[in-house]
Design an enzyme around this catalytic site. Structure first.
Site, PDB file in Angstrom:
ATOM      1  N   SER A 151       0.832  -1.196   0.000  1.00  0.00           N
ATOM      2  CA  SER A 151       0.000   0.000   0.000  1.00  0.00           C
ATOM      3  C   SER A 151       0.877   1.260   0.000  1.00  0.00           C
ATOM      4  O   SER A 151       1.630   1.490  -0.940  1.00  0.00           O
ATOM      5  CB  SER A 151      -0.959  -0.044   1.193  1.00  0.00           C
ATOM      6  OG  SER A 151      -1.988   0.910   1.051  1.00  0.00           O
ATOM      7  N   ASP A 227     -10.045  -5.687  -3.416  1.00  0.00           N
ATOM      8  CA  ASP A 227      -9.504  -4.632  -2.556  1.00  0.00           C
ATOM      9  C   ASP A 227     -10.421  -3.413  -2.612  1.00  0.00           C
ATOM     10  O   ASP A 227     -10.684  -2.861  -3.682  1.00  0.00           O
ATOM     11  CB  ASP A 227      -8.102  -4.265  -3.063  1.00  0.00           C
ATOM     12  CG  ASP A 227      -7.324  -3.375  -2.123  1.00  0.00           C
ATOM     13  OD1 ASP A 227      -7.928  -2.469  -1.519  1.00  0.00           O
ATOM     14  OD2 ASP A 227      -6.095  -3.580  -2.000  1.00  0.00           O
ATOM     15  N   HIS A 260      -7.273  -6.175   0.853  1.00  0.00           N
ATOM     16  CA  HIS A 260      -6.095  -5.345   1.164  1.00  0.00           C
ATOM     17  C   HIS A 260      -5.361  -5.814   2.418  1.00  0.00           C
ATOM     18  O   HIS A 260      -4.410  -5.168   2.844  1.00  0.00           O
ATOM     19  CB  HIS A 260      -6.574  -3.892   1.363  1.00  0.00           C
ATOM     20  CG  HIS A 260      -5.519  -2.845   1.205  1.00  0.00           C
ATOM     21  ND1 HIS A 260      -4.954  -2.527  -0.010  1.00  0.00           N
ATOM     22  CD2 HIS A 260      -4.929  -2.016   2.106  1.00  0.00           C
ATOM     23  CE1 HIS A 260      -4.073  -1.551   0.148  1.00  0.00           C
ATOM     24  NE2 HIS A 260      -4.034  -1.219   1.424  1.00  0.00           N
TER      25      HIS A 260
END
Length: 282
Positions: A151, A227, A260
Site C-alpha cells: 500500500s 480490494d 487489502h
C-alpha cells in the site's frame, strides 16, 4: 558505533527475529525497526537484505508478526528488515488527527513544509541512515539489497527502487499506491508534506518516475481484485501503462477474491521473497 537498544530477540525458524530502536538524526528522535536474521548468518558471512515498507497505520511489528516471511527467509538465507512508517510523538498540530497523514503515514518522502520538514524525513531515513546502521551492526551485504512494500509502503518501494536502482536491485509490491498524484491519499499527503506545487510531487510518484527512466529490474506487483481501495486509491493500471510506454518490465497479478489485508500478503509472501532471491542470490 551507533547505539541501538534491543527491545526483544526471539529464535524463529533457527534464526533470530529482533526488534530494535535507535536515535535517528533524520527523524529527530527514537525510531524502531525489526530485523530477521536467518540461521545462515552463523556460517555464511554477510547475507542479502530485503527491506519491507509497511502501509498506513502500521508499525515495524505488523509485517513482522503477520506476513509469515521468516520461514522462507530462513530457507533462502535472506535477511528481512521492517522499519517503522513515520516518526512518532513529534507533537505537531494535526499529527494524530487522521490515519492517512502524520503518525503512521510518513509516505517515505522527505517533507519540505514546516513543521513536518524537521522530522518527517523518511526517504533519507530509509535510503541512507537506516542502511548505514544495519551495515554497521549486522551481517548484511549491502551490495545485495531488495525492497518491497504494501500500500503506502508499496508506493515507497516502487519510488525508492526507481530512484536508486543500483542500490535496490530487486523490487516488488503488494497493492501499492501506484499514482499518488492522482488519488486522494497521495494528494492529501503530498499537499501537507510537500506543499501546493505539484511539480515537487513528481519525484515521489512511481508512475511519473518510470516515465522518465525505467530500471533494469523486473517489477512484481500482486493486487487483490476485491480490494476496497483498488479503484480510487491504488490505480495499478495507470502504472502498468506508464511502464509499457517506458519499456519497464512489470508483472501485475490480479488475485481474485483477495482484499487489502495481511491475509492477502501472507498468501503471496513466499512468491515475493523468491522473486527477490532470484536476483540477490544469483
Amino acid at each position: 558505533m551507533t547505539d541501538i537498544t534491543v527491545r526483544s530477540e526471539q529464535v524463529c525458524f533457527g534464526g533470530t527475529q529482533g526488534f530494535y530502536s535507535h536515535e535517528s538524526e533524520a527523524c529527530g528522535g527514537s525510531m524502531n525497526f525489526a530485523l530477521y536474521q536467518p540461521p545462515q548468518v552463523r556460517n555464511s558471512g554477510k547475507l542479502p537484505l530485503v527491506t519491507f515498507l509497511s502501509g498506513l497505520t502500521c508499525t515495524d511489528e505488523n509485517f513482522t508478526t503477520k506476513a509469515g516471511a521468516q520461514r522462507v527467509a530462513a530457507e533462502l538465507g535472506v535477511m528481512v528488515l521492517a522499519p517503522d512508517t513515520s516518526p512518532r510523538g513529534a507533537g505537531y498540530p494535526g499529527e494524530d488527527d487522521s490515519y492517512d497523514f502524520g503518525t503512521g503515514a510518513g509516505f517515505y518522502l522527505d517533507a519540505t513544509e514546516s513543521p513536518w520538514s524537521d522530522r518527517y524525513r523518511m526517504y533519507s531515513y530509509i535510503t541512507r541512515e537506516l542502511p548505514a546502521l544495519i551495515a554497521e551492526r549486522f551481517p548484511a551485504d549491502m551490495s545485495r539489497q531488495g525492497i518491497m512494500g504494501h500500500s503506502m509502503g508499496g508506493h515507497g518501494a516502487l519510488t525508492i527502487h526507481l530512484k536508486n536502482p543500483d542500490t535496490y536491485r530487486s523490487v516488488s509490491a503488494f497493492s501499492p499506491i501506484c499514482a499518488p498524484m492522482q488519488c486522494p491519499w497521495g494528494e492529501k499527503a503530498f499537499t501537507g508534506y510537500l506543499g501546493g506545487d505539484r511539480e515537487t510531487w513528481r519525484p515521489y510518484d512511481a508512475t511519473e518516475l518510470v516515465k522518465s527512466k525505467a530500471s533494469g529490474a523486473g517489477i512484481l506487483i500482486d493486487q487483490g481484485a476485491e480490494d476496497d481501495f483498488l479503484k480510487e486509491q491504488l490505480l495499478p493500471e495507470v502504472f502498468v501503462e506508464a511502464c509499457k510506454q517506458a519499456g519497464q518490465a512489470v508483472e501485475l497479478r490480479m488475485q481474485p477474491g483477495y482484499d487489502h489485508s495481511y491475509y492477502f500478503i501472507q498468501t503471496f509472501m513466499e512468491d515475493h521473497l523468491r522473486h527477490h532471491a532470484a536476483t540477490l542470490l544469483a
